[in-house]
Design a protein around this motif. Structure first.
Motif, mmCIF file in Angstrom:
data_model
loop_
_atom_site.group_PDB
_atom_site.id
_atom_site.type_symbol
_atom_site.label_atom_id
_atom_site.label_comp_id
_atom_site.label_asym_id
_atom_site.label_seq_id
_atom_site.Cartn_x
_atom_site.Cartn_y
_atom_site.Cartn_z
ATOM 1 N N ASN A 536 0.821 -1.209 0.000
ATOM 2 C CA ASN A 536 0.000 0.000 0.000
ATOM 3 C C ASN A 536 0.860 1.266 0.000
ATOM 4 N N ALA A 537 1.978 1.226 0.717
ATOM 5 C CA ALA A 537 2.886 2.376 0.722
ATOM 6 C C ALA A 537 3.456 2.606 -0.671
ATOM 7 N N ASP A 538 3.759 1.520 -1.369
ATOM 8 C CA ASP A 538 4.264 1.616 -2.736
ATOM 9 C C ASP A 538 3.194 2.196 -3.662
ATOM 10 N N LEU A 539 1.965 1.717 -3.504
ATOM 11 C CA LEU A 539 0.857 2.217 -4.328
ATOM 12 C C LEU A 539 0.589 3.694 -4.052
ATOM 13 N N ALA A 540 0.683 4.083 -2.783
ATOM 14 C CA ALA A 540 0.371 5.459 -2.389
ATOM 15 C C ALA A 540 1.315 6.476 -3.004
ATOM 16 N N GLN A 541 2.509 6.027 -3.408
ATOM 17 C CA GLN A 541 3.481 6.950 -3.984
ATOM 18 C C GLN A 541 3.189 7.255 -5.448
ATOM 19 N N GLU A 542 2.272 6.504 -6.052
ATOM 20 C CA GLU A 542 1.892 6.742 -7.438
ATOM 21 C C GLU A 542 0.471 7.292 -7.463
ATOM 22 N N PRO A 543 0.280 8.551 -7.858
ATOM 23 C CA PRO A 543 -1.046 9.181 -7.816
ATOM 24 C C PRO A 543 -2.139 8.362 -8.499
ATOM 25 N N ALA A 544 -1.806 7.716 -9.620
ATOM 26 C CA ALA A 544 -2.815 6.954 -10.346
ATOM 27 C C ALA A 544 -3.232 5.680 -9.616
ATOM 28 N N LEU A 545 -2.390 5.235 -8.659
ATOM 29 C CA LEU A 545 -2.667 3.973 -7.965
ATOM 30 C C LEU A 545 -2.992 4.165 -6.485
ATOM 31 N N ALA A 546 -2.879 5.378 -5.990
ATOM 32 C CA ALA A 546 -3.028 5.613 -4.549
ATOM 33 C C ALA A 546 -4.366 5.132 -4.009
ATOM 34 N N LYS A 547 -5.422 5.251 -4.813
ATOM 35 C CA LYS A 547 -6.751 4.827 -4.350
ATOM 36 C C LYS A 547 -6.994 3.338 -4.577
ATOM 37 N N SER A 548 -5.986 2.654 -5.110
ATOM 38 C CA SER A 548 -6.112 1.210 -5.351
ATOM 39 C C SER A 548 -5.536 0.386 -4.207
#
Length: 624
Positions: A536-548
């Motif tokens: 989730n921390a990795d996803l949160a760093q990418e704006p397009a994936l933060a809500k995923s």
């Protein structure tokens, strides 16, 4: 026959049996194929008939393949671990007349379905252990058939030469049954010319030579294994090695030292877990050097400007750690390695490249002759599958579906003209069912199966494969299934790696009685939650994936298995089957439940549902 004349005494196939490697030369392979063809012809095998192969990768099954195609028959490789019902479906569909089976286990499955498959007139078995009392008239041993063929060799010589001369590149060579990821398996008919073309292109791209060595260990029913261990050796003349068993695979690889290697992402994930566990056991200086070396190697492989200390660290790590690790994995001599069969996580590719293994991705499907796009040396980008292969054309629909036109294109779906016409239009464009796009760099990027690309209720794009690959990079997770399309958030079913988690639990003196008990332990839930928090921390760093980010998860009480119908025989998820099978768990995750009771064979089981830590931008900045 060509290789018999050009390199007759060079090895064609090696097999390990009872701890000893046995070599079959190209001359011996040609002679054995001729004898088998003579005997099979005497037993009614004719041009255009279908011959099934059922068993592990073995020299005798490859010789049978040669013999069948010599006579103009069409080979139908089946998955050796398929159930009797699965086998029956393929044999009935192809109207198979002759079957070459490895052993008693496979013969028993064939005898069970024989009443449903009236076209089968001959079953040839290789290993005779346990077969002494089998008296069915359809059965004949491989040894007997070979002996009969050698007795007929002189008599049938002119006939065999004439049959070989009758063959053309446009003749059907194989029927491969698709994995059935999104529906019923289809029989894909491929010609000799289409497969030879794709094999030649790949061989030229990678500068393959007859001195190369490959391993045949993946399911023979998969086109990828057949291209690497049968079609390409026929084009190039290199040697193929068959390990004794899956349990001895790594040891056998170390002995044979393959230079050319094919692996599915699932195989690489299992190897990653082994490496991670081995490094965790070392501790101290070696573990610190390993982590520092991996970080430096990632920067070097990505083409970033690196410091002298990074290069020194990477060199020291290669000498002290990566070299021994490559040796343990049997990959010390690997010159070219490919991963195919499913989308591989960029981090997975980067990991093996950091170990000094020249791992690259290739993209294709059974219908397109496998080689559609492939990464080239010096141009490896972990988030792509490389530029298109020579001779291939691509275009995209408005929905980003990839359309392919290629010399390797399939001839048809077996006896299914309607489905063939739906999949390939009049101009020869094949609808792959995959979503993707070509970047400005000319590299193809795969998003997911177009059927599974969706969106959360807030409009955030949802690609489950991307999330699942990130989760599976955690060494304690063997498989993951992400849900989110048409919902407010993403939730996931987690299938733990029993060996890795069991080892972790043993070190901490956590007692358990089996898979289900281990999966239910609070400590294991905490372990998996920590891994998901990192994802989730990795996803949160990418704006397009933060809500995923993954909001809730469940650890399954049992392993996902092809035998249960939730995975294909090549290890791909059957999402529709999984969604239906585990509907209660999915409903519980989205319904806010803390626990759900499900029915199992032994009665029922109470499965925990847990929340995952959601990472916000403030937390990321604080951590930084």
């Amino acid at each position: 026959m060509h290789h018999s004349g050009e390199r007759g005494e060079r090895p064609a196939i090696r097999e390990k049996s009872r701890g000893i490697w046995r070599t079959v030369t190209w001359r011996e392979l040609a002679e054995e194929a001729a004898a088998l063809a003579a005997a099979a012809s005497a037993r009614g095998l004719q041009r255009g008939a279908h011959v099934a192969l059922l068993g592990d990768n073995r020299p005798r099954l490859y010789a049978a393949m040669c013999a069948a195609q010599w006579l103009g028959a069409i080979v139908v490789p089946l998955y050796q671990d398929a159930t009797a019902d699965e086998i029956a479906s393929s044999i009935e569909s192809a109207k198979v007349t002759h079957v070459f089976a490895e052993n008693q286990e496979q013969v028993d499955k064939l005898l069970e379905i024989l009443p449903r498959c009236p076209t089968v007139r001959c079953i040839v078995y290789d290993k005779d252990r346990g077969m002494r009392h089998y008296k069915q008239p359809e059965l004949v041993s491989y040894a007997s058939l070979l002996q009969q063929g050698r007795q007929l060799a002189a008599e049938k010589r002119d006939f065999l030469q004439a049959e070989a001369a009758r063959g053309t590149g446009q003749d059907s060579a194989f029927v491969f049954f698709t994995s059935g990821t999104t529906g019923p398996a289809k029989g894909v008919v491929l010609t000799h010319a289409s497969l030879i073309d794709r094999a030649r292109v790949a061989a030229a791209t990678e500068s393959l030579k007859d001195t190369d060595v490959a391993m045949a260990y993946l399911p023979p029913g998969w086109i990828g294994q057949n291209l690497f261990s049968y079609v390409q050796p026929m084009v190039v003349g290199y040697c193929v090695c068959c390990p004794e068993s899956s349990e001895t695979m790594l040891a056998d690889m170390r002995e044979m030292g393959p230079t050319y290697f094919l692996a599915t992402p699932r195989v690489l994930e299992a190897l990653l877990t082994q490496v991670t566990m081995r490094m965790e056991d070392t501790g101290g200086f070696n573990q610190r050097l390993y982590r520092a070396g991996m970080a430096a190697a990632h920067r070097i492989d990505a083409g970033k400007t690196v410091s002298l200390s990074d290069r020194i660290t990477a060199a020291a790590c290669s000498l002290l750690i990566y070299g021994p690790l490559r040796d343990v994995l049997g990959m010390s001599n690997v010159r070219v390695a490919f991963t195919a069969g499913d989308a591989a996580a960029p981090a997975l590719v980067t990991f093996f490249r950091a170990l000094g293994i020249n791992l690259k991705q290739l993209y294709g499907s059974t219908e397109t002759g496998f080689f559609v796009a492939m990464q080239r040396d010096g141009q490896v980008k972990p988030d792509t599958v490389g530029p298109v292969a020579d001779g291939v054309e691509l275009k995209f629909t408005e929905q980003r579906e990839i359309l392919v036109r290629s010399p390797g294109m399939f001839k048809e779906y077996h006896r299914d003209p309607e489905t063939t016409a739906q999949a390939r239009n009049a101009d020869g464009w094949f609808h792959t069912g995959d979503a993707g796009y070509l970047g400005d760099d000319g590299h193809l990027r795969i998003i997911d199966r177009i059927k599974y690309v969706g969106a959360l209720n807030d409009g955030t794009a949802h690609s489950p494969k991307l999330l699942e690959n990130k989760l599976k990079f955690i060494p304690y997770i063997k498989e993951a299934v992400a849900f989110g399309d048409g919902r407010d958030m993403v939730c996931a079913l987690i299938d733990i790696d029993m060996a890795a988690v069991g080892r972790w639990a043993d070190k901490r003196s956590i007692s358990y009685t089996g898979h289900a008990d281990l999966a239910s332990q609070d400590e294991v839930y905490e372990l998996i939650a920590e891994g998901i928090a990192k994802v989730n921390a990795d996803l949160a760093q990418e704006p397009a994936l933060a809500k995923s980010q993954i909001h809730r998860f469940v650890i399954l009480h049992g392993e996902l298995s092809p035998d249960d119908g939730v995975l294909t025989r090549t290890g791909k998820l059957r999402r529709g089957v999984i969604a239906e099978r585990y509907r209660a768990l999915v409903d519980a995750m989205y319904g806010g439940a803390k626990e759900v009771r499900i029915d199992v064979e032994a009665g029922h089981a109470d499965i925990k549902v847990r929340d995952a830590e959601i990472i916000g931008h403030r937390q990321i900045r604080s951590a930084a």
